[in-house]
Scaffold this motif. Structure first.
Motif, mmCIF file in Angstrom:
data_model
loop_
_atom_site.group_PDB
_atom_site.id
_atom_site.type_symbol
_atom_site.label_atom_id
_atom_site.label_comp_id
_atom_site.label_asym_id
_atom_site.label_seq_id
_atom_site.Cartn_x
_atom_site.Cartn_y
_atom_site.Cartn_z
ATOM 1 N N GLN A 188 -0.265 -6.944 6.884
ATOM 2 C CA GLN A 188 -0.323 -6.487 8.277
ATOM 3 C C GLN A 188 -0.560 -4.977 8.337
ATOM 4 O O GLN A 188 -0.198 -4.237 7.435
ATOM 5 N N VAL A 189 -1.143 -4.559 9.475
ATOM 6 C CA VAL A 189 -1.373 -3.137 9.707
ATOM 7 C C VAL A 189 -0.037 -2.435 9.878
ATOM 8 O O VAL A 189 0.849 -2.919 10.576
ATOM 9 N N GLN A 190 0.136 -1.303 9.213
ATOM 10 C CA GLN A 190 1.382 -0.533 9.311
ATOM 11 C C GLN A 190 1.129 0.737 10.116
ATOM 12 O O GLN A 190 0.269 1.537 9.758
ATOM 13 N N GLY A 191 1.891 0.916 11.193
ATOM 14 C CA GLY A 191 1.800 2.164 11.950
ATOM 15 C C GLY A 191 0.545 2.236 12.804
ATOM 16 O O GLY A 191 -0.317 1.347 12.764
ATOM 17 N N GLY A 192 0.421 3.311 13.581
ATOM 18 C CA GLY A 192 -0.699 3.483 14.509
ATOM 19 C C GLY A 192 -1.868 4.181 13.856
ATOM 20 O O GLY A 192 -2.049 4.107 12.646
ATOM 21 N N VAL A 193 -2.653 4.874 14.707
ATOM 22 C CA VAL A 193 -3.866 5.530 14.231
ATOM 23 C C VAL A 193 -3.556 6.577 13.157
ATOM 24 O O VAL A 193 -4.343 6.817 12.254
ATOM 25 N N PHE A 194 -2.363 7.204 13.265
ATOM 26 C CA PHE A 194 -2.019 8.217 12.258
ATOM 27 C C PHE A 194 -0.813 7.779 11.433
ATOM 28 O O PHE A 194 -0.103 8.599 10.875
ATOM 29 N N GLY A 195 -0.546 6.476 11.369
ATOM 30 C CA GLY A 195 0.619 5.973 10.645
ATOM 31 C C GLY A 195 0.400 5.960 9.141
ATOM 32 O O GLY A 195 -0.662 6.346 8.635
ATOM 33 N N VAL A 196 1.419 5.449 8.444
ATOM 34 C CA VAL A 196 1.371 5.417 6.988
ATOM 35 C C VAL A 196 0.243 4.497 6.515
ATOM 36 O O VAL A 196 -0.445 4.772 5.530
ATOM 37 N N GLY A 197 0.041 3.424 7.267
ATOM 38 C CA GLY A 197 -1.029 2.498 6.902
ATOM 39 C C GLY A 197 -2.390 3.173 6.975
ATOM 40 O O GLY A 197 -3.251 2.986 6.113
ATOM 41 N N SER A 198 -2.577 4.007 8.006
ATOM 42 C CA SER A 198 -3.865 4.697 8.153
ATOM 43 C C SER A 198 -4.097 5.668 7.009
ATOM 44 O O SER A 198 -5.223 5.857 6.561
ATOM 45 N N ALA A 199 -2.997 6.276 6.556
ATOM 46 C CA ALA A 199 -3.131 7.187 5.416
ATOM 47 C C ALA A 199 -3.645 6.411 4.208
ATOM 48 O O ALA A 199 -4.564 6.854 3.498
ATOM 49 N N LEU A 200 -3.048 5.234 4.001
ATOM 50 C CA LEU A 200 -3.517 4.378 2.906
ATOM 51 C C LEU A 200 -4.989 4.030 3.111
ATOM 52 O O LEU A 200 -5.806 4.094 2.184
ATOM 53 N N PHE A 201 -5.345 3.689 4.356
ATOM 54 C CA PHE A 201 -6.704 3.267 4.671
ATOM 55 C C PHE A 201 -7.715 4.390 4.421
ATOM 56 O O PHE A 201 -8.749 4.184 3.766
ATOM 57 N N VAL A 202 -7.385 5.587 4.914
ATOM 58 C CA VAL A 202 -8.319 6.688 4.716
ATOM 59 C C VAL A 202 -8.460 6.997 3.231
ATOM 60 O O VAL A 202 -9.567 7.219 2.718
ATOM 61 N N GLY A 203 -7.316 6.953 2.535
ATOM 62 C CA GLY A 203 -7.372 7.137 1.083
ATOM 63 C C GLY A 203 -8.257 6.084 0.446
ATOM 64 O O GLY A 203 -9.095 6.376 -0.430
ATOM 65 N N ALA A 204 -8.126 4.840 0.921
ATOM 66 C CA ALA A 204 -8.919 3.747 0.355
ATOM 67 C C ALA A 204 -10.405 3.955 0.634
ATOM 68 O O ALA A 204 -11.255 3.668 -0.217
ATOM 69 N N CYS A 205 -10.728 4.480 1.821
ATOM 70 C CA CYS A 205 -12.136 4.752 2.137
ATOM 71 C C CYS A 205 -12.711 5.756 1.137
ATOM 72 O O CYS A 205 -13.834 5.591 0.637
ATOM 73 N N LEU A 206 -11.919 6.793 0.866
ATOM 74 C CA LEU A 206 -12.404 7.807 -0.070
ATOM 75 C C LEU A 206 -12.525 7.229 -1.475
ATOM 76 O O LEU A 206 -13.506 7.496 -2.186
ATOM 77 N N VAL A 207 -11.541 6.418 -1.861
ATOM 78 C CA VAL A 207 -11.616 5.779 -3.181
ATOM 79 C C VAL A 207 -12.845 4.870 -3.239
ATOM 80 O O VAL A 207 -13.606 4.882 -4.211
#
Lengths: 365, 267, 308
Positions: free
Chosen positions: A108-127
């Motif tokens: 499941q999605v964790q947190g909002g647009v700037f939540g912990v999940g988004s941090a993971l997501f942005v990191g994943a995009c860069l990876v």
């Protein structure tokens, strides 16, 4: 002995004011604000269908503008862009999916647009971008020594190899316990196979997509306007002369290829986390690559604004012409052939839209 | 003064055909030498060998003591050997200014990250490159055409742009491949003045391939004559002009078909 | 032993098909120096028009044994259809670009390829449903070697392919028209100065190449009977592998295309039988990348130096 009578002049013109120092980052901030406006004002106002369309547009703009670095600036011809998209998408998707499984017990999605999940997501995009860039390097280094049309075939072959390999992967585990039982290496071989990778959390939203669009456009434009961009363009114009002027053509081609692959990987990551996506190798085959090629060719090889406009049009058009879906590709194909005969440089050539007559300020000659 | 460019015994064969055999030449700083010979004598092939487009089968090429054997063209350019092309190879879609700025690439030092972030160092460098390129173009009388696409320039301007572009790489040695081809007599006169000017102003050594004998004899201090890849004569313009071997190479032995006329040939 | 022989037989049959298609790629490359990307789609049209002609003549899967002339009639009509198609492709898509940069022609070829696929899957043309080709040749066993059944279909595929390749060799190296073709492939302008009608030669090259691709399409339909829908990726892949065959053999070289075709067929079948059947597309592309890295001009290709 220095050959240049002006050698001492380099650096004589040095804008040192504070305003000039921030000019480099201002456009990034503007892009950020626009992305926020899309997320919080435009998105809610236009509803989910048009929000999704805006996300699709953003992803296609990233793909077209990045492919333009290889096909437009450097004049090489890659038709395997979707392969890099797939590499990035699967890498990022696997990263968020398995991390979510291990850390939070479910995708499941964790947190909002700037939540912990988004941090993971942005990191994943860069990876995802970096993994795709590495793939780009591995493909580009040997094959960019080849002439343009051979390169096309190698990139196409690369895309197919990626597809075949992804189709051979195992099913994705559905529960946290199953996921925990897998070693990291096994996770990389459990990507859903030909049925597709479902369950990747839906983190992609207007804000993050358009942040990456901003990044792509700025990188593409600033490179084009710099000594690197001129080196890319010189290869396309005349490889032998470029080499004779000191441009290490192989190295620059590989650079262009790696940059393009990086952004294709990011686009793949954004696509993988989009609402409603089941990542499927078939969808990221050469038909997708051709779609992107068509955007670049129609927009004008070398023109960032051209590729952007073509990406927007060719994303909106099929939605508008849903009834005539059978004829969509026929129309595209005819356009491709006609453009090559009538206006082979594409809509804008290497020019940007603001450099063309109705917009351009008359420059003193 | 020791030689700047020192070429010793380079040879190249294509299949069974000896395109260049045992070619040697030495250029000191500020030299202005000519390389002449009938069509197909291997002159351009020598340039291609020197600039790394072809790799010599034998022999050595040294520039300022640096061995250039087997180096690729971009590295040779970086070492200080620049050239123009017989069949003009400009970057046609790029502006006149950008053609020169591409060649300034070797003197740019900022990283890709600097370019993306537009750091002040990067902007300073770009401004300096632009100023440098503009000034160079003004010297070549192209100052008012910087924004034009190179392909739209008249022929003579294209030839001069090629020289300007080659100079922008800050060479120590400049190789000019038929710079007067296709020019009218006025343009040729201007060109010979320009070549001397370039040598004096930029302190480069120049090696010139040219079919226009009037220009070669007027401009060059030393001349090397090639025929069928073999060096058949070498000396001052007067020596070469009166050398019976050279005359025979150009006009052909009586039994043979006429090869070509030394003066006023256009390609 | 039986397995190996069976695999080699399959490799030979598939390889002959690849070789037939590869000839078209290599002929066009030899004459115009560009990759006719749409050639694989002409092969697809060949297979599908064979089906359509068979259906129009009233031969269906359930219809019992067709007469002996059926196969010949279907083959010839499909070759005819594709020959005409090839002529028009060259005339209207490629000829206007004769002097354009190679990249533009390549893009056009991709456009033509997409056009053929997507026109093919329109309902009034072939439709979007996969179809089964009726067996126009009886499924008789000719002989058995070490437990391997050699059927009429396999023998027909190989023999017909070989016959066409021999015919093409004769055409190119033994006829006046062939020497005109070789002259044009050497240098258009000089050939034109010699009084050769370059346009005619190029048109004819497309006609012959497309007819060969159609023959390959027909033979493919005979051997595998299941026809995927016209825009299916399988077709593109088959065309691509044939192109790989041409590159591996040395593009522009006719014998190279045949050799490359057989090699690709063998590699694919041996890999599928002894490594993993799922990765059969992989072997071919790995072979391609290997060849391009170590011998970019292919096995029988010659190097050409760009004039500076």
């Amino acid at each position: 002995m220095t050959a240049s009578p002006w050698a001492g002049k380099a650096g004589a013109l040095r804008p040192g004011t504070a305003a000039a120092a921030t000019a480099g980052v201002t456009p990034f901030a503007v892009g950020l604000l626009l992305a926020a406006a899309l997320q919080y004002a435009v998105g809610p106002a236009v509803g989910p269908f048009f929000s999704d369309l805006l996300i699709k547009i953003g992803i296609n703009v990233i793909l077209a503008v990045s492919l333009n670095v290889v096909n437009g600036y450097t004049g090489q011809f890659s038709i395997g862009h979707a392969g890099f998209m797939a590499v990035g998408g699967y890498a990022a998707g696997a990263l968020t999916y398995y991390t979510s499984m291990l850390a939070w017990g479910g995708p499941q999605v964790q947190g909002g647009v700037f939540g912990v999940g988004s941090a993971l997501f942005v990191g994943a995009c860069l990876v995802g971008g970096l993994v795709a860039a590495a793939a780009g390097w591995a493909v580009g280094l040997p094959s960019l020594r080849l002439r343009g049309d051979y390169l096309a075939i190698v990139t196409l072959g690369f895309g197919e190899i990626v597809r075949v390999l992804l189709q051979q992967t195992q099913d994705v585990p559905f529960t946290a316990d199953e996921a925990r039982a897998l070693s990291p290496v096994e996770m990389a071989t459990h990507l859903g196979g030909s049925l597709g990778f479902s369950g990747i959390p839906f983190y992609t939203n207007l804000f993050w997509v358009w942040c990456f669009v901003t990044l792509t456009l700025l990188v593409a434009y600033r490179l084009k306007e710099s000594t690197f961009g001129r080196a890319f363009l010189s290869i396309r114009e005349n490889e032998i002369a470029a080499e004779a002027m000191g441009v290490d053509t192989t190295r620059y081609k590989v650079r262009a290829f790696v940059i393009a692959a990086f952004f294709a990987g990011v686009a793949g990551a954004l696509f993988a986390h989009k609402i409603g996506t089941t990542l499927n190798p078939r969808e990221l085959g050469f038909m997708k690559s051709f779609d992107i090629v068509i955007m670049v060719v129609l927009g004008g090889m070398g023109s960032i604004s051209g590729a952007t406009i073509a990406a927007v049009l060719l994303t909106v058009l099929p939605e508008a012409l849903r009834g005539a879906a059978d004829y969509r590709m026929i129309v595209y194909a005819l356009m491709l052939v006609l453009v090559m005969i009538v206006r082979p440089q594409g809509l804008f050539g290497i020019r940007e839209i603001w450099e063309l007559p109705p917009f351009a300020r008359r420059r003193g000659r | 003064m020791t030689a700047l460019l020192e070429v010793q015994g380079i040879s190249l064969s294509f299949g069974g055909l000896k395109a260049v055999s045992d070619f040697s030449i030495a250029l000191r700083a500020g030299d202005l030498q000519g390389l002449i010979g009938p069509n197909g004598a291997g002159k351009t092939t020598v340039f291609n060998l020197l600039t790394g487009v072809y790799r010599a089968d034998r022999g050595s090429i040294r520039l300022g003591g640096l061995d250039l054997g087997g180096a690729k063209p971009s590295r040779i350019a970086a070492a200080g050997l620049a050239r123009t092309f017989q069949n003009i190879r400009l970057f046609g879609d790029l502006s006149v200014l950008d053609n020169v700025r591409v060649a300034c690439h070797l003197r740019a030092a900022t990283s890709m990250a600097g370019a993306i972030l537009r750091t002040s160092a990067h902007r300073g460098e770009e401004a300096a490159l632009r100023a440098y390129a503009t000034e160079l173009l003004e010297i070549f009388g192209l100052g008012d055409r910087t924004g034009e696409q190179a392909r739209n320039l008249p022929y003579g301007d294209q030839r001069r742009l090629e020289i300007a572009r080659a100079l922008a790489t800050s060479p120590k040695v400049l190789l000019l491949d038929e710079p007067a081809a296709g020019m009218n007599p006025q343009e040729k006169a201007a060109l010979s003045a320009l070549i001397r000017f370039v040598r004096d102003r930029f302190g480069v050594a120049i090696l010139l391939i040219e079919h226009d004998m009037g220009l070669v004899m007027k401009v060059c201090e030393g001349i090397t004559v090639l025929d069928h890849g073999v060096t058949i004569a070498r000396g001052t313009p007067e020596q070469v002009q009166n050398d019976p071997v050279v005359i025979e190479a150009y006009l052909g032995a009586p039994a043979q078909e006429g090869g070509g006329v030394p003066a006023e040939r256009r390609s | 032993m039986t397995d190996l022989l069976q695999t080699l037989l399959n490799g030979l049959a598939v390889g002959s098909l690849y070789a037939l298609i590869a000839l078209g790629y290599t002929m066009v490359y030899g004459i115009l120096q560009f990759i006719n990307f749409a050639h694989g789609d002409v092969f697809m049209i060949g297979a599908w028009s064979a089906y359509a002609v068979a259906a129009a003549l009233g031969f269906t899967l359930a219809g019992g044994d067709p007469p002996g002339w059926a196969a010949v009639a279907v083959l010839l009509s499909s070759m005819g259809i594709c020959a005409v198609l090839g002529f028009f492709i060259e005339r209207f898509a490629y000829r206007p670009l004769r002097s354009a940069p190679r990249l533009n022609v390549l893009i056009t070829a991709i456009g033509v390829s997409l056009l053929l696929q997507n026109t093919g899957q329109l309902r009034p043309v072939f439709g979007t449903q996969p179809q089964s080709m009726p067996a126009l040749l009886p499924d008789t066993t000719l002989f058995q070697v070490a437990g391997v059944r050699v059927g009429l279909v396999d023998v027909t595929v190989v023999l017909l392919a070989v016959a066409m390749m021999v015919g093409l060799q004769w055409l190119v190296f033994r006829t006046r028209f062939g020497s005109a073709m070789r002259a044009v492939s050497h240098d258009h302008r000089i050939a034109a100065l010699m009084g050769i009608r370059v346009d005619t030669v190029i048109s004819f090259t497309f006609v012959v190449g497309s007819a060969l691709a159609a023959a390959a399409g027909f033979l493919f339909a005979m051997k595998y009977s299941g026809l995927k829908q016209p825009a299916d990726a399988t077709w593109v892949l088959l065309g691509l592998k044939a192109f790989v065959a041409a590159v591996v053999g040395g593009i522009g070289n006719l014998q190279g295309a045949m050799l490359g075709g057989l090699l690709i067929g063998m590699v694919e079948m041996l890999g599928a039988a002894y490594l993993s059947p799922h990765l059969r597309d992989l072997y071919v592309f790995v072979l391609l990348i290997g060849v391009l890295l170590f011998r970019p001009t292919g096995i029988m290709g010659s190097t050409s130096v760009e004039k500076v």
